[in-house]
Motif scaffolding. Structure first.
Motif, PDB file in Angstrom:
ATOM      1  N   TYR A 170     -31.622 -24.297  51.857  1.00  0.00           N
ATOM      2  CA  TYR A 170     -30.359 -23.876  51.443  1.00  0.00           C
ATOM      3  C   TYR A 170     -30.035 -24.125  50.447  1.00  0.00           C
ATOM      4  CZ  TYR A 170     -29.298 -28.254  53.990  1.00  0.00           C
ATOM      5  OH  TYR A 170     -28.523 -29.648  53.714  1.00  0.00           O
ATOM      6  N   SER A 171     -29.095 -23.630  49.522  1.00  0.00           N
ATOM      7  CA  SER A 171     -28.868 -24.115  47.916  1.00  0.00           C
ATOM      8  C   SER A 171     -27.614 -24.384  47.907  1.00  0.00           C
ATOM      9  CB  SER A 171     -28.219 -22.771  47.027  1.00  0.00           C
ATOM     10  OG  SER A 171     -28.238 -22.920  45.786  1.00  0.00           O
ATOM     11  N   ILE A 172     -27.751 -26.067  47.381  1.00  0.00           N
ATOM     12  CA  ILE A 172     -26.810 -26.930  47.195  1.00  0.00           C
ATOM     13  C   ILE A 172     -26.154 -26.385  45.393  1.00  0.00           C
ATOM     14  CG2 ILE A 172     -27.356 -28.312  48.548  1.00  0.00           C
ATOM     15  CD1 ILE A 172     -28.448 -30.213  46.847  1.00  0.00           C
ATOM     16  N   TYR A 173     -26.727 -25.770  44.713  1.00  0.00           N
ATOM     17  CA  TYR A 173     -26.511 -26.359  43.435  1.00  0.00           C
ATOM     18  C   TYR A 173     -27.026 -25.214  42.227  1.00  0.00           C
ATOM     19  CZ  TYR A 173     -25.394 -27.105  38.467  1.00  0.00           C
ATOM     20  OH  TYR A 173     -25.514 -26.795  37.699  1.00  0.00           O
ATOM     21  N   GLU A 174     -26.098 -24.257  42.242  1.00  0.00           N
ATOM     22  CA  GLU A 174     -27.299 -23.659  41.174  1.00  0.00           C
ATOM     23  C   GLU A 174     -25.779 -23.388  39.331  1.00  0.00           C
ATOM     24  OE1 GLU A 174     -27.751 -19.483  42.977  1.00  0.00           O
ATOM     25  OE2 GLU A 174     -27.348 -19.957  44.722  1.00  0.00           O
ATOM     26  N   TRP A 175     -27.418 -22.989  38.336  1.00  0.00           N
ATOM     27  CA  TRP A 175     -26.564 -22.563  36.896  1.00  0.00           C
ATOM     28  C   TRP A 175     -27.609 -21.917  36.629  1.00  0.00           C
ATOM     29  CZ3 TRP A 175     -29.085 -23.715  32.604  1.00  0.00           C
ATOM     30  CH2 TRP A 175     -28.036 -24.129  31.466  1.00  0.00           C
ATOM     31  N   GLU A 176     -27.214 -20.774  35.736  1.00  0.00           N
ATOM     32  CA  GLU A 176     -27.965 -20.835  34.875  1.00  0.00           C
ATOM     33  C   GLU A 176     -27.140 -19.953  33.655  1.00  0.00           C
ATOM     34  OE1 GLU A 176     -27.110 -16.454  35.502  1.00  0.00           O
ATOM     35  OE2 GLU A 176     -27.665 -16.345  37.927  1.00  0.00           O
ATOM     36  N   SER A 177     -28.148 -19.890  32.590  1.00  0.00           N
ATOM     37  CA  SER A 177     -27.877 -20.415  31.060  1.00  0.00           C
ATOM     38  C   SER A 177     -26.983 -19.327  30.196  1.00  0.00           C
ATOM     39  CB  SER A 177     -29.038 -20.502  30.055  1.00  0.00           C
ATOM     40  OG  SER A 177     -29.158 -19.437  30.582  1.00  0.00           O
ATOM     41  N   PRO A 178     -26.072 -19.777  29.580  1.00  0.00           N
ATOM     42  CA  PRO A 178     -24.856 -19.052  29.339  1.00  0.00           C
ATOM     43  C   PRO A 178     -26.099 -17.354  28.469  1.00  0.00           C
ATOM     44  CG  PRO A 178     -25.164 -20.417  27.846  1.00  0.00           C
ATOM     45  CD  PRO A 178     -26.177 -21.686  28.741  1.00  0.00           C
ATOM     46  N   LYS A 179     -25.158 -16.949  29.356  1.00  0.00           N
ATOM     47  CA  LYS A 179     -25.806 -14.594  29.006  1.00  0.00           C
ATOM     48  C   LYS A 179     -24.964 -13.381  28.539  1.00  0.00           C
ATOM     49  CE  LYS A 179     -29.035 -15.539  32.389  1.00  0.00           C
ATOM     50  NZ  LYS A 179     -30.418 -15.631  33.200  1.00  0.00           N
ATOM     51  N   GLU A 180     -25.716 -13.270  27.528  1.00  0.00           N
ATOM     52  CA  GLU A 180     -24.525 -11.709  27.854  1.00  0.00           C
ATOM     53  C   GLU A 180     -25.539 -10.573  27.921  1.00  0.00           C
ATOM     54  OE1 GLU A 180     -22.625  -9.329  24.431  1.00  0.00           O
ATOM     55  OE2 GLU A 180     -22.993 -11.169  23.855  1.00  0.00           O
ATOM     56  N   VAL A 181     -25.941  -9.999  29.439  1.00  0.00           N
ATOM     57  CA  VAL A 181     -26.500  -8.422  29.041  1.00  0.00           C
ATOM     58  C   VAL A 181     -25.839  -7.789  28.250  1.00  0.00           C
ATOM     59  CG1 VAL A 181     -26.650  -7.470  30.908  1.00  0.00           C
ATOM     60  CG2 VAL A 181     -26.439 -10.035  31.499  1.00  0.00           C
ATOM     61  N   LYS A 182     -26.654  -6.817  27.768  1.00  0.00           N
ATOM     62  CA  LYS A 182     -26.875  -6.016  26.904  1.00  0.00           C
ATOM     63  C   LYS A 182     -27.565  -4.425  27.153  1.00  0.00           C
ATOM     64  CE  LYS A 182     -25.673  -9.246  22.330  1.00  0.00           C
ATOM     65  NZ  LYS A 182     -26.038  -9.213  21.563  1.00  0.00           N
ATOM     66  N   PHE A 183     -27.065  -3.716  26.811  1.00  0.00           N
ATOM     67  CA  PHE A 183     -27.885  -2.688  27.474  1.00  0.00           C
ATOM     68  C   PHE A 183     -28.487  -2.293  26.143  1.00  0.00           C
ATOM     69  CE2 PHE A 183     -28.890   2.062  27.304  1.00  0.00           C
ATOM     70  CZ  PHE A 183     -29.654   2.034  28.832  1.00  0.00           C
ATOM     71  N   ILE A 184     -30.132  -2.176  26.311  1.00  0.00           N
ATOM     72  CA  ILE A 184     -31.073  -1.209  24.930  1.00  0.00           C
ATOM     73  C   ILE A 184     -31.439   0.047  24.985  1.00  0.00           C
ATOM     74  CG2 ILE A 184     -33.292  -2.387  23.907  1.00  0.00           C
ATOM     75  CD1 ILE A 184     -31.009  -4.544  23.911  1.00  0.00           C
ATOM     76  N   LYS A 185     -30.660   0.387  24.571  1.00  0.00           N
ATOM     77  CA  LYS A 185     -30.550   2.082  24.174  1.00  0.00           C
ATOM     78  C   LYS A 185     -32.396   2.574  24.432  1.00  0.00           C
ATOM     79  CE  LYS A 185     -28.502   6.082  22.937  1.00  0.00           C
ATOM     80  NZ  LYS A 185     -26.996   6.114  21.752  1.00  0.00           N
ATOM     81  N   SER A 186     -33.531   1.709  23.589  1.00  0.00           N
ATOM     82  CA  SER A 186     -34.297   2.198  23.064  1.00  0.00           C
ATOM     83  C   SER A 186     -35.577   2.221  24.095  1.00  0.00           C
ATOM     84  CB  SER A 186     -35.440   2.046  21.357  1.00  0.00           C
ATOM     85  OG  SER A 186     -34.944   0.165  22.553  1.00  0.00           O
ATOM     86  N   GLU A 187     -35.104   1.284  25.453  1.00  0.00           N
ATOM     87  CA  GLU A 187     -35.804   0.957  25.870  1.00  0.00           C
ATOM     88  C   GLU A 187     -34.840   1.366  27.640  1.00  0.00           C
ATOM     89  OE1 GLU A 187     -38.893  -1.401  26.214  1.00  0.00           O
ATOM     90  OE2 GLU A 187     -38.310  -1.088  23.548  1.00  0.00           O
TER      91      GLU A 187
END
Length: 181
Positions: free
Chosen positions: A60-77
């Motif tokens: 069971y999880s006792i700690y979670e972390w994600e690097s700072p990120k910004e989700v961007k929509f890639i129109k071409s993909e």
């Protein structure tokens, strides 16, 4: 990937963790690194597991972390992509804490000697000490002096057995590794 952190936990309570993101290495021979972090990403989850009579009751999880990120929509993909929010940094560091509950309290590495040094004389002394210890270990193995070998590695193996909740069979398997290798 999965990496056990049991070696780093010596007793129950608040544990400190420092997460560092370093730039990738361009050339493995020279260890030259890229100048910044580019589009680095890191997600970490620390999980615990309760063992009853050597059997897992489930992680069971006792700690979670994600690097700072910004989700961007890639129109071409036609997809969304996460981008690290601080790509110009040469290193990213995050400090945090989590609580661990374990059934032991040990000194472990807390009384260890720091082996990193730029002092050439100190490095020479440390190198001689390490070589002497490994030579002694090698001599015991070569001469089949199992009692002497056991005395040399007992405390370390006892700590490992506690930290990884080994059963007697696990400890025997570790001992067999010493005498068969």
């Amino acid at each position: 990937g999965y990496a056990p952190i049991n070696y780093g936990i010596l007793k129950s309570g608040i544990q400190q963790v420092t997460i560092k993101i370093l730039p990738p290495v361009i050339d493995r021979k020279t260890e030259i690194k890229r100048p910044n972090l580019g589009n680095s990403q890191l997600d970490i989850e620390i999980v615990a597991d309760d063992f009853i009579e050597g059997e897992s009751t489930g992680e069971y999880s006792i700690y979670e972390w994600e690097s700072p990120k910004e989700v961007k929509f890639i129109k071409s993909e036609g997809i969304e992509m996460p981008y690290f929010t601080e790509p110009e940094l040469p290193i990213y560091e995050h400090k945090a804490t989590f609580e661990a509950e374990i059934p032991y309290s040990i000194d472990g590495w807390s009384k260890s000697v720091k082996l990193f040094t730029d002092d050439k004389e100190e490095l020479e002394v440390l190198t001689k000490e390490v070589i002497a210890l490994y030579s002694e270990l090698h001599k015991y193995i070569q001469n089949n002096k199992l009692n002497s070998l056991a005395n040399l590695v007992f405390n370390k193996e006892k700590r490992v057995a506690q930290q990884f909740y080994h059963l007697e069979a696990d400890s025997k398997e570790n001992w067999d590794y010493y005498i068969e290798d």
